[in-house]
Enzyme design. Structure first.
Site, short mmCIF file in Angstrom:
data_model
loop_
_atom_site.label_atom_id
_atom_site.label_comp_id
_atom_site.label_asym_id
_atom_site.label_seq_id
_atom_site.Cartn_x
_atom_site.Cartn_y
_atom_site.Cartn_z
N ASP A 299 19.22 -11.33 2.29
CA ASP A 299 20.61 -10.90 2.10
C ASP A 299 20.86 -10.29 0.72
OD1 ASP A 299 20.44 -13.08 0.47
OD2 ASP A 299 21.89 -14.32 1.55
N HIS B 203 18.66 -13.86 -1.44
CA HIS B 203 17.72 -14.86 -0.92
C HIS B 203 16.63 -14.22 -0.07
CE1 HIS B 203 21.78 -16.65 -1.46
NE2 HIS B 203 21.07 -17.51 -2.18
N SER C 165 21.25 -22.61 -3.65
CA SER C 165 21.11 -21.96 -2.35
C SER C 165 19.68 -21.85 -1.84
CB SER C 165 21.74 -20.58 -2.38
OG SER C 165 21.21 -19.82 -3.45
#
Ligand SMILES: *[C@@H]1O[C@H](CO)[C@@H](O)[C@H](O)[C@H]1NC(C)=O
Ligand SMILES: *[C@@H]1O[C@H](CO)[C@@H](O)[C@H](O)[C@H]1NC(C)=O
Ligand SMILES: *[C@@H]1O[C@H](CO)[C@@H](O)[C@H](O)[C@H]1NC(C)=O
Length: 393
Positions: free
Chosen positions: A353, A356, A47
């Site tokens: 979030d 991240h 990610s």
């Protein structure tokens, strides 16, 4: 940061650096971007380096993801650009199209095989209830790349509009190959509540799988590798909100988790040092993302940040993070609608979030790692094509 093991390399490095600097200054038009003009970037990862692969194939991100820069969800796990975007921008290249995106992708300057939730080990190694990892683990990403090369050749030869979307044949050896993966292998281990000793014992196998991948990409023609270590997971709201008991360090991060991350990184760094010897024609750069990110928690004010361990986009608790209601989600709890939205000031926050980083934090980390101060060998991003034999490292 510790470069003690490299001390003996510092002298030749400085002189080479000086020479390159002079050469770069004199012939600025030739070396507009330093000695390594990468024409393309191929990325593998999870990610932290996903530019939309997971979003187009598994689950689309919702608003307010992307609110700062793209002004709409752009497949990135941030409010804006990620480190990989800044790397592409640094070389004057467009942002990378996800390999998995079949609509409007242009692969002429590279492709991104990384997806959120990807692991180094195959997904089947981590079948933990409640945790969903990406099916596009590193071995799958390799297979995609393996098939990508002959397919681009096919379309180049076919000509027409499709040819303009493909990288040149020589780009595969001239490109920069970037990696940011490993975080989810560790997350999976933490989530399984295995004893720390067991987690530590599994790390050499995971790292071995990683270096095998780099070797395989080398065999397909890759020569320049820019490899990120894993970040300080023990500083992330997602873990801080879970582990109420774990001992904290002086900056409020969970000591034990960070020790495991550091152990993973040390293994990775040593394995890459060995790989540099095994593959003398490759330029392999280890990037100490851990230290670059950790400094944001150590001294947030220095970089203009506040509340470094509080997620900007989230819901509830000390860390503004809830596993059930993630950034952009809303749900009815006990008859009341709750939603996880943006704090509206992502530019002064480190975490976006809860897992991240914000664009602002990504930019600070990019500036740090591209300087050469966090890499082994200690070379800047613009010199990541230089091999050991070029530099006497
Ligand atoms: C992953 O799965 C393979 C095959 O079942 C097994 O041999 C290997 O030990 C596993 N690795 C880890 C770290 O669990
Ligand atoms: C793909 O990108 C390249 C480089 O940016 C550009 O030259 C080419 O025209 C693009 N192709 C299409 C069809 O947009
Ligand atoms: C919902 O109500 C139950 C029962 O009263 C309570 O245990 C729970 O904490 C509540 N959930 C939230 C998110 O407030």
């Amino acid at each position: 940061m510790e470069f003690s093991r490299n001390t003996k390399f510092h002298i030749p490095f400085v002189s080479l650096f000086t020479i390159l600097l002079v050469v770069t200054t004199i012939s600025n038009h030739v070396f507009a971007k330093g000695p390594c003009n990468f024409p393309a970037i191929f990325n593998f990862g999870a990610s932290n380096a996903d530019t939309g692969g997971y979003s187009v194939s598994m689950k689309a991100l919702k608003s307010p993801y992307g609110e700062t820069y793209f002004h709409k969800p752009a497949g990135r796990y941030s409010d804006g650009r990620i480190i990989l975007d800044f790397i592409a921008q640094n070389f004057g290249l467009p942002y990378l199209s996800p390999y998995l995106d079949s609509l409007g992708s242009n692969f002429s300057t590279g492709a991104n095989f990384g997806t959120a939730g990807s692991t180094i080990q195959p997904q089947s190694n981590y079948s933990i209830v409640g945790y969903v990892f990406s099916p596009f683990s590193l071995d799958v990403q390799y297979n995609q790349f393996l098939n990508f090369i002959p397919r681009t050749k096919f379309f180049r030869e076919k000509g027409g509009i499709f040819a303009t979307l493909m990288p040149q044949e020589e780009y595969f050896s001239k490109a920069l190959y970037t990696y940011d993966i490993g975080q989810n292998d560790l997350t999976a281990s933490f989530a399984s509540f295995r004893p720390i000793k067991q987690i530590i014992d599994s790390i050499p196998d995971i790292v071995k799988k990683f270096t095998e991948n780099v070797k395989n990409i080398y065999d397909l023609g890759g020569r320049s590798f820019w490899i990120h270590s894993t970040g300080p997971l023990g500083c992330h709201p997602s873990f801080l909100s879970d582990h109420s008991i774990g001992e904290r360090d002086e900056y409020g991060c969970i000591k034990e988790l960070n020790e495991v991350c550091k152990y993973f990184n040390l293994n990775l760094k040593e394995a890459l040092a060995q790989l540099r010897k095994d593959l003398p024609n490759a330029a392999i750069t280890y990037v100490d993302i851990y230290s670059a990110k950790y400094s944001l928690f150590q001294d947030p004010k220095k970089y203009g940040f506040e509340d470094p361990q509080v997620a900007c986009c989230g819901y509830g608790g000390k860390y503004n993070f809830n596993h059930i209601v993630g950034c952009g989600d809303s749900m009815k709890v006990n008859g009341t609608e709750i939603s996880a939205g943006s704090c509206g000031k992502a530019s002064v926050r480190v975490m976006w979030d809860g897992i991240h980083y914000t664009e602002a934090a990504n930019k600070v980390v990019f500036d740090k790692i591209s300087s050469g101060a966090f890499t082994d060998p200690p070379i800047p991003l613009n010199m990541a094509c230089l091999r050991s034999s070029d530099t006497k490292f």
